[in-house]
Design a protein around this motif. Sequence first.
Motif, PDB file in Angstrom:
ATOM      1  N   SER A   5       1.312  -1.166   0.108  1.00 42.84           N
ATOM      2  CA  SER A   5      -0.525   0.048   0.366  1.00 42.84           C
ATOM      3  C   SER A   5       0.624   0.921   0.007  1.00 42.84           C
ATOM      4  N   PHE A   6      -0.072   2.234  -0.570  1.00 40.12           N
ATOM      5  CA  PHE A   6       1.241   3.169  -0.496  1.00 40.12           C
ATOM      6  C   PHE A   6      -0.336   5.145  -0.646  1.00 40.12           C
ATOM      7  N   GLY A   7       0.585   5.602   0.421  1.00 35.80           N
ATOM      8  CA  GLY A   7      -0.364   6.943   0.320  1.00 35.80           C
ATOM      9  C   GLY A   7      -0.598   6.830   2.115  1.00 35.80           C
ATOM     10  N   THR A   8      -1.551   7.883   2.600  1.00 33.79           N
ATOM     11  CA  THR A   8      -2.142   8.843   3.660  1.00 33.79           C
ATOM     12  C   THR A   8      -3.467   8.088   3.366  1.00 33.79           C
ATOM     13  N   ILE A   9      -4.148   9.292   2.884  1.00 34.44           N
ATOM     14  CA  ILE A   9      -5.554   9.799   2.610  1.00 34.44           C
ATOM     15  C   ILE A   9      -5.721   9.512   1.671  1.00 34.44           C
ATOM     16  N   PHE A  10      -5.080   9.554   0.153  1.00 35.03           N
ATOM     17  CA  PHE A  10      -5.470   9.329  -1.055  1.00 35.03           C
ATOM     18  C   PHE A  10      -4.421   7.794  -1.343  1.00 35.03           C
ATOM     19  N   GLN A  11      -4.624   6.883  -1.004  1.00 38.07           N
ATOM     20  CA  GLN A  11      -4.241   5.534  -0.725  1.00 38.07           C
ATOM     21  C   GLN A  11      -4.370   4.406  -2.371  1.00 38.07           C
ATOM     22  N   ILE A  12      -3.483   4.162  -2.661  1.00 35.20           N
ATOM     23  CA  ILE A  12      -3.192   2.955  -3.501  1.00 35.20           C
ATOM     24  C   ILE A  12      -3.143   1.380  -2.784  1.00 35.20           C
ATOM     25  N   SER A  13      -3.727   0.190  -3.477  1.00 31.62           N
ATOM     26  CA  SER A  13      -3.002  -1.434  -2.384  1.00 31.62           C
ATOM     27  C   SER A  13      -3.202  -1.606  -3.524  1.00 31.62           C
ATOM     28  N   THR A  14      -2.254  -2.436  -4.473  1.00 30.60           N
ATOM     29  CA  THR A  14      -1.628  -3.211  -5.527  1.00 30.60           C
ATOM     30  C   THR A  14      -1.828  -4.707  -5.120  1.00 30.60           C
ATOM     31  N   TRP A  15      -2.726  -5.326  -5.844  1.00 33.65           N
ATOM     32  CA  TRP A  15      -2.160  -6.884  -6.046  1.00 33.65           C
ATOM     33  C   TRP A  15      -2.109  -7.811  -6.823  1.00 33.65           C
ATOM     34  N   GLY A  16      -2.005  -8.662  -7.204  1.00 39.85           N
ATOM     35  CA  GLY A  16      -1.838 -10.080  -7.615  1.00 39.85           C
ATOM     36  C   GLY A  16      -0.311  -9.969  -8.089  1.00 39.85           C
ATOM     37  N   GLU A  17       0.080 -10.951  -9.595  1.00 40.96           N
ATOM     38  CA  GLU A  17       1.544 -11.175  -9.588  1.00 40.96           C
ATOM     39  C   GLU A  17       1.562 -11.787 -10.895  1.00 40.96           C
ATOM     40  N   SER A  18       3.044 -11.898 -12.244  1.00 39.95           N
ATOM     41  CA  SER A  18       3.065 -11.555 -13.262  1.00 39.95           C
ATOM     42  C   SER A  18       2.139 -12.451 -14.766  1.00 39.95           C
ATOM     43  N   HIS A  19       2.204 -14.162 -13.038  1.00 38.50           N
ATOM     44  CA  HIS A  19       1.539 -14.961 -13.786  1.00 38.50           C
ATOM     45  C   HIS A  19       0.546 -15.236 -13.048  1.00 38.50           C
ATOM     46  N   GLY A  20      -0.477 -14.802 -12.696  1.00 39.76           N
ATOM     47  CA  GLY A  20      -0.916 -14.928 -11.943  1.00 39.76           C
ATOM     48  C   GLY A  20      -2.615 -14.709 -12.975  1.00 39.76           C
ATOM     49  N   ALA A  21      -3.862 -15.462 -12.511  1.00 46.64           N
ATOM     50  CA  ALA A  21      -4.901 -14.875 -13.362  1.00 46.64           C
ATOM     51  C   ALA A  21      -5.272 -13.384 -13.620  1.00 46.64           C
ATOM     52  N   ALA A  22      -4.608 -12.652 -12.945  1.00 50.79           N
ATOM     53  CA  ALA A  22      -5.493 -11.309 -12.737  1.00 50.79           C
ATOM     54  C   ALA A  22      -4.284 -10.247 -11.807  1.00 50.79           C
ATOM     55  N   LEU A  23      -4.466  -9.145 -12.253  1.00 56.04           N
ATOM     56  CA  LEU A  23      -3.452  -8.457 -10.974  1.00 56.04           C
ATOM     57  C   LEU A  23      -4.544  -7.224 -11.159  1.00 56.04           C
ATOM     58  N   GLY A  24      -4.347  -5.459 -10.157  1.00 56.18           N
ATOM     59  CA  GLY A  24      -5.068  -3.984  -9.998  1.00 56.18           C
ATOM     60  C   GLY A  24      -4.694  -3.847  -8.644  1.00 56.18           C
ATOM     61  N   VAL A  25      -5.245  -3.209  -8.349  1.00 51.25           N
ATOM     62  CA  VAL A  25      -5.640  -2.346  -7.341  1.00 51.25           C
ATOM     63  C   VAL A  25      -6.587  -1.328  -6.851  1.00 51.25           C
ATOM     64  N   VAL A  26      -6.701  -1.303  -5.586  1.00 48.16           N
ATOM     65  CA  VAL A  26      -7.894  -0.669  -5.076  1.00 48.16           C
ATOM     66  C   VAL A  26      -7.254   0.824  -4.909  1.00 48.16           C
ATOM     67  N   VAL A  27      -8.648   1.272  -5.307  1.00 49.30           N
ATOM     68  CA  VAL A  27      -7.461   2.962  -4.675  1.00 49.30           C
ATOM     69  C   VAL A  27      -8.631   3.393  -3.334  1.00 49.30           C
ATOM     70  N   ASP A  28      -8.504   3.467  -2.430  1.00 47.54           N
ATOM     71  CA  ASP A  28      -9.178   4.166  -1.540  1.00 47.54           C
ATOM     72  C   ASP A  28      -8.785   6.057  -0.738  1.00 47.54           C
ATOM     73  N   GLY A  29     -10.385   6.442  -0.549  1.00 42.94           N
ATOM     74  CA  GLY A  29      -9.772   7.990   0.028  1.00 42.94           C
ATOM     75  C   GLY A  29      -9.717   8.651  -1.501  1.00 42.94           C
ATOM     76  N   CYS A  30     -10.453   8.803  -2.198  1.00 44.63           N
ATOM     77  CA  CYS A  30     -10.682   9.218  -3.489  1.00 44.63           C
ATOM     78  C   CYS A  30     -11.719  10.250  -3.729  1.00 44.63           C
ATOM     79  N   PRO A  31     -12.113  11.329  -3.547  1.00 47.56           N
ATOM     80  CA  PRO A  31     -12.943  12.109  -3.145  1.00 47.56           C
ATOM     81  C   PRO A  31     -14.605  11.553  -3.935  1.00 47.56           C
ATOM     82  N   ALA A  32     -15.569  11.823  -3.552  1.00 45.15           N
ATOM     83  CA  ALA A  32     -16.953  11.724  -4.030  1.00 45.15           C
ATOM     84  C   ALA A  32     -17.028  12.541  -5.266  1.00 45.15           C
ATOM     85  N   GLY A  33     -17.494  12.181  -6.379  1.00 48.56           N
ATOM     86  CA  GLY A  33     -17.997  12.653  -7.170  1.00 48.56           C
ATOM     87  C   GLY A  33     -16.896  13.748  -8.386  1.00 48.56           C
ATOM     88  N   LEU A  34     -15.935  12.750  -8.212  1.00 50.85           N
ATOM     89  CA  LEU A  34     -15.123  13.232  -9.358  1.00 50.85           C
ATOM     90  C   LEU A  34     -14.965  12.700 -10.854  1.00 50.85           C
TER      91      LEU A  34
END
Length: 366
Positions: A5-34
């Motif tokens: 995970s990276f960030g304090t309020i605007f935070q991302i957590s990446t997941w997955g491996e190069s040879h797994g089924a998928a990889l991705g990210v969860v973004v938390d702290g993004c204000p509503a309405g963007l």
Amino acid sequence: MAGSSFGTIFQISTWGESHGAALGVVVDGCPAGLPLEAADIQAYLDRRKPGSSAITTQRRETDQVELLSGIFDGRTTGTPISMMIRNTSQRSADYGNLADCYRPGHADYTFDAKYGFRDYRGGGRSSGRETAGRVAGGAVAAKLLREFGITLAAYTTAIGPVEIDRSRFDLQTARMTPTGMPDPDASAAAEAYLEDCMRHYDSAGGVIECVIDGVPAGLGDPVFEKLDANLSKALMSIGAVKAVEIGDGTAVAVRQGSQNNDPFHMEAGQVVKTSNHAGGILGGISDASPIVLRAYVKPTPSIFSPQRTVNRQGEDIELSIKGRHDPVIVPRAVVVVETMAALTIADALLLNASARLDNLQKIYGR
């Protein structure tokens, strides 16, 4: 595994491996309405994806983003934004001979020393493919920053010994050349240099520069959360980056104060600097000048030339690496540098909202 995970309020957590089924990210702290849609993310992922030129790995990944949560009617809801990118072009058999040996320049040995177990197929979490999640998250940050007039532009300034001529600088060119260079002549010379590297089963490194415009004065903190320190951490977290400069970087070490200080003056009622040797940050806090960063990227460690190494049994062996690998990481890392910088600035912007009482009074109507 900690450290995903990276960030304090605007935070991302990446997941997955190069040879797994998928990889991705969860973004938390993004204000509503963007306003946000898949096309906003895809534009950044397309800049990073492999197989786009002769000087990148020919692994053909579509890198198509899927938005799983956090968006309704084309706007962010303020809840976690989850995004997934499926892996579609794995060739795990290419890595079969690496199961019991340590590739020079890779994290194989250190990963094994830490966990006693590793996914040898492309490096697992240590793979550069992990950065797809960062780019997706950083695309959201960049969209948020544009709402405040803050823009970022990264490009290649050097590959191996070939450097750009800034008199020929054109940012649009950087988006079209396979090297990411904003100078077509330098790009052609760099491509010729890379062809020679490939003929000799070798690879090259280079330098990426990122300029951030529109950052207001006052972002960052004066001690442990300095803006330049956090930007450096963001760029150094990219696997291939071995050094970071801000402003004039290492050049300041041989100057005198009279040469290096940036004088202030008033312009249209605003405090501005006559020069920008500091790169837009003073005392860990932004000064409203353009923020200038440079990331120094090592040569691709996966090379076809035979290399000396050891295996898990403690035997000296010779290793020839097979598979599909970039002869240079730099062009595809340009957007990674840009989006990691965007994540850092977005987080600093949100953190700064509570720095002053009058800011809170404006928000809560007092």
